[in-house]
Motif scaffolding. Structure first.
Motif, mmCIF file in Angstrom:
data_model
loop_
_atom_site.group_PDB
_atom_site.id
_atom_site.type_symbol
_atom_site.label_atom_id
_atom_site.label_comp_id
_atom_site.label_asym_id
_atom_site.label_seq_id
_atom_site.Cartn_x
_atom_site.Cartn_y
_atom_site.Cartn_z
ATOM 1 N N VAL A 240 -23.495 -30.879 -6.450
ATOM 2 C CA VAL A 240 -22.310 -31.073 -5.618
ATOM 3 C C VAL A 240 -22.011 -32.563 -5.454
ATOM 4 C CG1 VAL A 240 -21.366 -30.765 -3.288
ATOM 5 C CG2 VAL A 240 -22.560 -28.893 -4.410
ATOM 6 N N ASP B 30 -21.838 -23.971 -6.263
ATOM 7 C CA ASP B 30 -20.439 -23.603 -6.047
ATOM 8 C C ASP B 30 -20.180 -23.269 -4.579
ATOM 9 O OD1 ASP B 30 -19.699 -23.989 -8.668
ATOM 10 O OD2 ASP B 30 -19.985 -21.894 -9.248
ATOM 11 N N ALA C 65 -20.228 -26.522 -2.668
ATOM 12 C CA ALA C 65 -19.054 -27.341 -2.990
ATOM 13 C C ALA C 65 -17.848 -26.928 -2.157
ATOM 14 C CB ALA C 65 -18.725 -27.219 -4.475
#
Length: 232
Positions: A81, A119, A122
């Motif tokens: 990230v 993900d 993020a």
């Protein structure tokens, strides 16, 4: 520095050394570890598939075979990230598209569990990016800087005056959230700072730069530094 991060930094340092290589003592000083630890790290790189070579005797050392590719590096979700955030926040920076492509290559080889966690994390990072210059302009600036060729610019100054001038690119600089091309202006016969946001058109000429040095720009402020080298 965690061992996985040190192994990656070590492999990058060996790759950059080319045919010179580095002694175990030099590597130990660089990473602030013992020579024994460095040799264990070198053995770990070799066992993972990295083509580490060693040269005994005075002037000897360790390096990576030319043209070799490096073994994959494991990233934590937070590290992944961090890379995504860095390139997203600097969308207007020089070579930003290449940075984005490089990060995507790294993300594509993460294991599914790490990628899924990255993900999710993020989604908890929001970025309000500034508008970037048109891709055609950025591409011309990047090409001219990399190949050290003269740029032909159409530039509008702060007072609204538009001129066309040939510029020898010396460096890119970011200050106060604004990116600049710094170069030798052949029209003014002096070093000038050009706000990239005010460049209306840019093309790369066939003329090779005459060799103006970074030192001609002057010393950067204490809060500025080049992007090369280890990040503190």
């Amino acid at each position: 520095m965690k061992r996985a991060e040190r192994l990656h930094a070590l492999s990058e340092m060996l790759r950059r050394s080319g045919t010179r290589g580095y002694s175990a003592d030099r590597l130990a000083r660089e990473f602030d570890v013992s020579v024994r630890t460095v040799k264990r790290d070198l053995a770990a790189l070799e066992s993972s598939g990295a083509p580490v070579w060693s040269r005994p005797g005075p002037g000897g050392g360790y390096g990576l075979a030319a043209g070799s590719s490096l073994p994959p590096v494991t990233l934590s979700p937070a590290q992944a990230v961090a890379l995504m955030a860095a390139v997203s926040a600097a969308a207007d920076a020089p070579f930003a598209d290449l940075a984005t492509a490089g990060v995507q290559k790294i993300l594509d080889v993460l294991d599914p569990k790490t990628r899924s966690r990255a993900d999710e994390l993020a989604g908890r990072v929001w970025i309000n990016t500034v508008p970037a210059a048109p891709r055609t302009i950025r591409s011309a600036l990047e090409e001219a800087m990399a190949d050290q060729r003269v740029l032909r610019l159409r530039y509008t100054s702060r007072d609204g005056t538009t001129t066309t001038r040939d510029v020898e690119p010396v460096l890119f600089a970011s200050t106060n959230s604004q990116w600049y091309l710094v170069g030798w202006c052949q029209l003014r016969t002096a070093m000038r700072w050009f706000a990239i946001s005010r460049i209306e058109k840019a093309s790369v000429t066939r003329m090779v730069c005459s060799g103006h040095a970074i030192s001609e720009v002057g010393e950067p402020p204490a809060s500025a530094r080049p992007v090369h080298g280890r990040i503190d």
